[in-house]
Structures are given as C-alpha cells and as structure tokens.
Scaffold this motif. Structure first.
Motif, PDB file in Angstrom:
ATOM      1  N   ALA A  51       0.775  -1.151   0.265  1.00 53.93           N
ATOM      2  CA  ALA A  51       0.108   0.326  -0.098  1.00 53.93           C
ATOM      3  C   ALA A  51       0.637   1.397   0.083  1.00 53.93           C
ATOM      4  CB  ALA A  51      -0.721  -0.334   1.407  1.00 53.93           C
ATOM      5  N   LYS A  52       0.133   1.944  -0.439  1.00 53.43           N
ATOM      6  CA  LYS A  52       0.819   3.502  -0.324  1.00 53.43           C
ATOM      7  C   LYS A  52       0.521   4.810   0.507  1.00 53.43           C
ATOM      8  CE  LYS A  52       3.050   2.990  -5.662  1.00 53.43           C
ATOM      9  NZ  LYS A  52       2.741   3.145  -6.444  1.00 53.43           N
ATOM     10  N   ILE A  53       1.096   4.751   1.529  1.00 54.92           N
ATOM     11  CA  ILE A  53       0.371   5.937   2.161  1.00 54.92           C
ATOM     12  C   ILE A  53       1.282   6.994   2.752  1.00 54.92           C
ATOM     13  CG2 ILE A  53      -1.447   5.291   4.894  1.00 54.92           C
ATOM     14  CD1 ILE A  53      -1.668   2.434   4.044  1.00 54.92           C
ATOM     15  N   GLY A  54       0.152   8.359   2.640  1.00 51.71           N
ATOM     16  CA  GLY A  54       0.835   8.782   3.696  1.00 51.71           C
ATOM     17  C   GLY A  54       1.252   8.934   4.382  1.00 51.71           C
ATOM     18  N   GLN A  55       1.543  10.819   5.833  1.00 55.45           N
ATOM     19  CA  GLN A  55       1.160  10.749   6.878  1.00 55.45           C
ATOM     20  C   GLN A  55       0.338  11.481   7.465  1.00 55.45           C
ATOM     21  OE1 GLN A  55       4.531  10.289   7.868  1.00 55.45           O
ATOM     22  NE2 GLN A  55       5.368   9.490   5.737  1.00 55.45           N
ATOM     23  N   GLY A  56      -0.130  10.747   9.154  1.00 56.17           N
ATOM     24  CA  GLY A  56      -0.942  10.793   9.679  1.00 56.17           C
ATOM     25  C   GLY A  56      -2.199  10.051   9.456  1.00 56.17           C
ATOM     26  N   VAL A  57      -2.214   8.540   9.038  1.00 62.80           N
ATOM     27  CA  VAL A  57      -3.332   8.430   8.670  1.00 62.80           C
ATOM     28  C   VAL A  57      -4.135   7.637   9.958  1.00 62.80           C
ATOM     29  CG1 VAL A  57      -4.477   6.827   7.572  1.00 62.80           C
ATOM     30  CG2 VAL A  57      -2.794   8.346   5.749  1.00 62.80           C
ATOM     31  N   ARG A  58      -5.141   7.874  10.459  1.00 56.80           N
ATOM     32  CA  ARG A  58      -5.978   7.541  11.321  1.00 56.80           C
ATOM     33  C   ARG A  58      -6.156   6.230  10.678  1.00 56.80           C
ATOM     34  NH1 ARG A  58      -8.035  11.015  15.491  1.00 56.80           N
ATOM     35  NH2 ARG A  58      -7.793   9.574  16.538  1.00 56.80           N
ATOM     36  N   ILE A  59      -6.156   4.871  11.400  1.00 59.06           N
ATOM     37  CA  ILE A  59      -7.096   4.064  11.301  1.00 59.06           C
ATOM     38  C   ILE A  59      -8.027   2.992  12.096  1.00 59.06           C
ATOM     39  CG2 ILE A  59      -6.549   0.891   9.706  1.00 59.06           C
ATOM     40  CD1 ILE A  59      -4.508   2.350   8.317  1.00 59.06           C
ATOM     41  N   LYS A  60      -9.276   2.660  12.435  1.00 58.86           N
ATOM     42  CA  LYS A  60      -9.589   2.378  13.613  1.00 58.86           C
ATOM     43  C   LYS A  60      -9.656   0.791  13.570  1.00 58.86           C
ATOM     44  CE  LYS A  60     -10.611   6.511  15.407  1.00 58.86           C
ATOM     45  NZ  LYS A  60     -10.398   6.829  17.199  1.00 58.86           N
ATOM     46  N   PRO A  61     -10.348  -0.020  14.333  1.00 61.79           N
ATOM     47  CA  PRO A  61     -10.100  -1.682  14.370  1.00 61.79           C
ATOM     48  C   PRO A  61     -11.599  -1.450  13.235  1.00 61.79           C
ATOM     49  CG  PRO A  61     -10.734  -0.554  17.105  1.00 61.79           C
ATOM     50  CD  PRO A  61     -10.235   0.641  15.757  1.00 61.79           C
ATOM     51  N   GLY A  62     -10.974  -3.163  13.226  1.00 61.12           N
ATOM     52  CA  GLY A  62     -12.092  -3.567  11.922  1.00 61.12           C
ATOM     53  C   GLY A  62     -11.913  -3.101  10.748  1.00 61.12           C
ATOM     54  N   VAL A  63     -10.841  -1.968  10.286  1.00 61.54           N
ATOM     55  CA  VAL A  63     -10.683  -2.192   8.763  1.00 61.54           C
ATOM     56  C   VAL A  63     -10.831  -3.050   8.458  1.00 61.54           C
ATOM     57  CG1 VAL A  63      -9.463  -0.507   7.541  1.00 61.54           C
ATOM     58  CG2 VAL A  63     -10.994   0.054   9.429  1.00 61.54           C
ATOM     59  N   ARG A  64     -11.252  -3.666   7.138  1.00 57.81           N
ATOM     60  CA  ARG A  64     -10.832  -4.634   6.340  1.00 57.81           C
ATOM     61  C   ARG A  64     -10.687  -3.697   4.493  1.00 57.81           C
ATOM     62  NH1 ARG A  64     -16.045  -7.694   5.518  1.00 57.81           N
ATOM     63  NH2 ARG A  64     -15.268  -9.311   4.275  1.00 57.81           N
ATOM     64  N   ILE A  65      -9.413  -4.592   3.804  1.00 57.68           N
ATOM     65  CA  ILE A  65      -8.760  -4.053   3.146  1.00 57.68           C
ATOM     66  C   ILE A  65      -8.797  -5.286   1.990  1.00 57.68           C
ATOM     67  CG2 ILE A  65      -7.312  -2.404   1.900  1.00 57.68           C
ATOM     68  CD1 ILE A  65      -6.577  -1.390   4.229  1.00 57.68           C
ATOM     69  N   LYS A  66      -9.061  -5.438   1.157  1.00 53.44           N
ATOM     70  CA  LYS A  66      -9.116  -6.350  -0.121  1.00 53.44           C
ATOM     71  C   LYS A  66      -7.738  -7.084  -0.505  1.00 53.44           C
ATOM     72  CE  LYS A  66     -10.760  -9.499  -2.235  1.00 53.44           C
ATOM     73  NZ  LYS A  66     -12.114 -11.008  -1.390  1.00 53.44           N
ATOM     74  N   PHE A  67      -6.823  -6.211  -0.952  1.00 54.57           N
ATOM     75  CA  PHE A  67      -5.561  -6.209  -0.944  1.00 54.57           C
ATOM     76  C   PHE A  67      -4.922  -4.511  -1.142  1.00 54.57           C
ATOM     77  CE2 PHE A  67      -7.757  -8.826  -4.728  1.00 54.57           C
ATOM     78  CZ  PHE A  67      -7.208 -10.140  -4.070  1.00 54.57           C
ATOM     79  N   PRO A  68      -3.703  -4.826  -0.458  1.00 52.16           N
ATOM     80  CA  PRO A  68      -3.166  -3.500   0.267  1.00 52.16           C
ATOM     81  C   PRO A  68      -1.937  -3.125  -0.828  1.00 52.16           C
ATOM     82  CG  PRO A  68      -2.442  -5.372   1.774  1.00 52.16           C
ATOM     83  CD  PRO A  68      -3.384  -5.402   0.917  1.00 52.16           C
ATOM     84  N   TRP A  69      -1.798  -4.044  -2.175  1.00 53.12           N
ATOM     85  CA  TRP A  69      -1.219  -3.123  -3.311  1.00 53.12           C
ATOM     86  C   TRP A  69      -1.724  -2.388  -3.949  1.00 53.12           C
ATOM     87  CZ3 TRP A  69      -1.943  -8.653  -1.048  1.00 53.12           C
ATOM     88  CH2 TRP A  69      -2.787  -9.633  -1.578  1.00 53.12           C
ATOM     89  N   ARG A  70      -3.208  -2.760  -4.172  1.00 53.64           N
ATOM     90  CA  ARG A  70      -4.111  -2.138  -4.614  1.00 53.64           C
ATOM     91  C   ARG A  70      -4.644  -0.751  -3.956  1.00 53.64           C
ATOM     92  NH1 ARG A  70      -6.094  -6.668  -8.390  1.00 53.64           N
ATOM     93  NH2 ARG A  70      -5.067  -6.998 -10.021  1.00 53.64           N
ATOM     94  N   LEU A  71      -3.859  -0.085  -3.276  1.00 53.58           N
ATOM     95  CA  LEU A  71      -4.476   0.991  -2.513  1.00 53.58           C
ATOM     96  C   LEU A  71      -3.582   2.615  -1.843  1.00 53.58           C
ATOM     97  CD1 LEU A  71      -6.722   1.628  -0.258  1.00 53.58           C
ATOM     98  CD2 LEU A  71      -5.337   0.698   1.846  1.00 53.58           C
ATOM     99  N   THR A  72      -3.591   3.355  -2.362  1.00 53.25           N
ATOM    100  CA  THR A  72      -2.954   4.345  -1.659  1.00 53.25           C
ATOM    101  C   THR A  72      -3.724   5.993  -1.804  1.00 53.25           C
ATOM    102  OG1 THR A  72      -2.167   4.159  -4.772  1.00 53.25           O
ATOM    103  CG2 THR A  72      -1.806   6.605  -3.590  1.00 53.25           C
ATOM    104  N   VAL A  73      -3.973   5.743  -0.186  1.00 49.85           N
ATOM    105  CA  VAL A  73      -4.137   6.999   0.959  1.00 49.85           C
ATOM    106  C   VAL A  73      -3.106   7.787   0.750  1.00 49.85           C
ATOM    107  CG1 VAL A  73      -4.953   6.700   2.851  1.00 49.85           C
ATOM    108  CG2 VAL A  73      -5.214   5.323   1.510  1.00 49.85           C
ATOM    109  N   GLY A  74      -3.555   9.204   0.922  1.00 49.89           N
ATOM    110  CA  GLY A  74      -2.924  10.512   0.935  1.00 49.89           C
ATOM    111  C   GLY A  74      -2.488  11.021   2.709  1.00 49.89           C
ATOM    112  N   ASP A  75      -2.459  12.065   2.921  1.00 51.83           N
ATOM    113  CA  ASP A  75      -2.104  12.694   4.282  1.00 51.83           C
ATOM    114  C   ASP A  75      -3.418  13.340   4.723  1.00 51.83           C
ATOM    115  OD1 ASP A  75       0.608  11.930   3.831  1.00 51.83           O
ATOM    116  OD2 ASP A  75       0.878  14.122   3.168  1.00 51.83           O
TER     117      ASP A  75
END
Length: 204
Positions: A51-75
């Motif tokens: 996954a491509k993920i920026g700074q200051g990202v908050r991920i709460k419990p229970g989050v499901r992601i199918k394929f992290p290699w197909r995920l891009t997240v900003g700051d």
C-alpha cells in the motif's frame, strides 16, 4: 446464467500467491484486530504489503482491505471502524478524507447479460477533503469530487461533483457544500506558531 462455468477471465489479484496467503493469514488479521489499537503499526503493515500511504493516517479497529497493493492513501486520512475497502481494482484516497464507520467501497461488478456472469472491475477515486459518512456505499468506477459529502447510509454508483452534498439510495444532490471562514484570531495564532519551512508547505 451458469455459475458453474464462471471464471474471472483475464483478471488477476495483482500479487503472487504467497503474498496473497501471507496477507490473508497474517496481515489482514493484524490490521483488523481490535487488540492492536495503534494506527502507526497498521500503516506499517499495509505498506509492507504494497500500500502507498501518507503521513498522519488513522485506521480504526475492524478495517478490512481486500488487496493492500491496490490501495493509495494521502496524508491525514481517517478510516473508521469496520470500513470495508473491497479493492479488486485500485482505490485512491487523497489527503484529508474522512471515511466513517461501516462504509463500503466496492470495485467489482458482474455483467448480468453474460451467460457466465463475467467479472467487471473499475477503480474508485476519492478526492481531497471529502467525507463518506457512516454506512455509505460507493460502487465501481465512481470518482468523488474534492470536498464532496456522501450522507449517512447513502448509496452511489455515479460520480459526485466537487463541494456538493448527496444523500439517499440512490444518492441525490441535496445542496452545495460551503465552508465557514476561519476566525481571524485563529489564523493569526496558527501562522505565528509555524516555522518558515512549514508556512511554505502549508501554502503549497
């Protein structure tokens, strides 16, 4: 249709089998875990899996992601409890986006006119400063414009215009979104607390 003859055609998950298995048995349970409350560690795990993920990202419990290699997240993105990012295709989330609890991002569909129920996938792109409210659903191929809001429990299979509020199933345009101006004293205090370098980055 004949589901016993169903195939995914030319579609591939986009990663070797060993990586998929490692994610399924190790990475995914750790990211979903309610016993692991630290966003930083979850971000690190997702990055390790592509996954491509920026700074200051908050991920709460229970989050499901199918394929992290197909995920891009900003700051400074917030991803709420039990969010389900079903990214058979690429999902891009720009900076300062809020994804509230139980939202569902669906990138897969089927051709109901095909006798073999052919798989169809399309990317989802969410532009900066948008808010996808709790239990909202976004379908394949949707682009959410900058600053748009999809209301509580709403469903959309169509792209959303920038700075506009939508609600309902199917989601309908409600009104334009307006942002109140910041209090002058707040702006001055914030400016004084910034270093020259940080002022430059904020201006950009």
């Amino acid at each position: 249709m004949r589901l016993n003859q169903y195939t995914t055609g030319t579609y591939t998950p986009g990663a070797p089998l060993f990586q998929q298995l490692l994610w399924f048995f190790l990475g995914d349970p750790l990211v979903r875990s309610r016993l692991l409350p630290f966003s930083g560690l979850k971000v690190l795990i997702l990055r390790r899996f592509g996954a491509k993920i920026g700074q200051g990202v908050r991920i709460k419990p229970g989050v499901r992601i199918k394929f992290p290699w197909r995920l891009t997240v900003g700051d400074h993105v917030w991803i709420g409890e039990n969010a389900w990012i079903d990214n058979l295709a690429l999902v891009t989330i720009e900076s300062h986006v809020c994804l509230s609890q139980d939202i569902y991002l669906c990138t897969g569909n089927h051709d109901w006119s095909d006798p073999h129920f052919q798989l169809i996938t399309a990317e989802i792109y969410i532009e900066q400063r948008s808010w996808i409210a709790a239990r909202a659903i976004i379908g394949p191929g949707v682009r959410v414009g900058q600053g748009a809001i999809l209301g509580l429990g709403s469903v959309t299979g169509h792209s959303l215009a920038a700075m506009t509020i939508y609600a309902g199933n199917p989601a309908q345009l409600i009104k334009k979104r307006t942002i109140r101006e910041a209090i002058p004293e707040m702006i001055q205090n914030t400016s004084e607390s910034l270093t020259p370098d940080s002022k430059f980055s904020v201006a950009e």
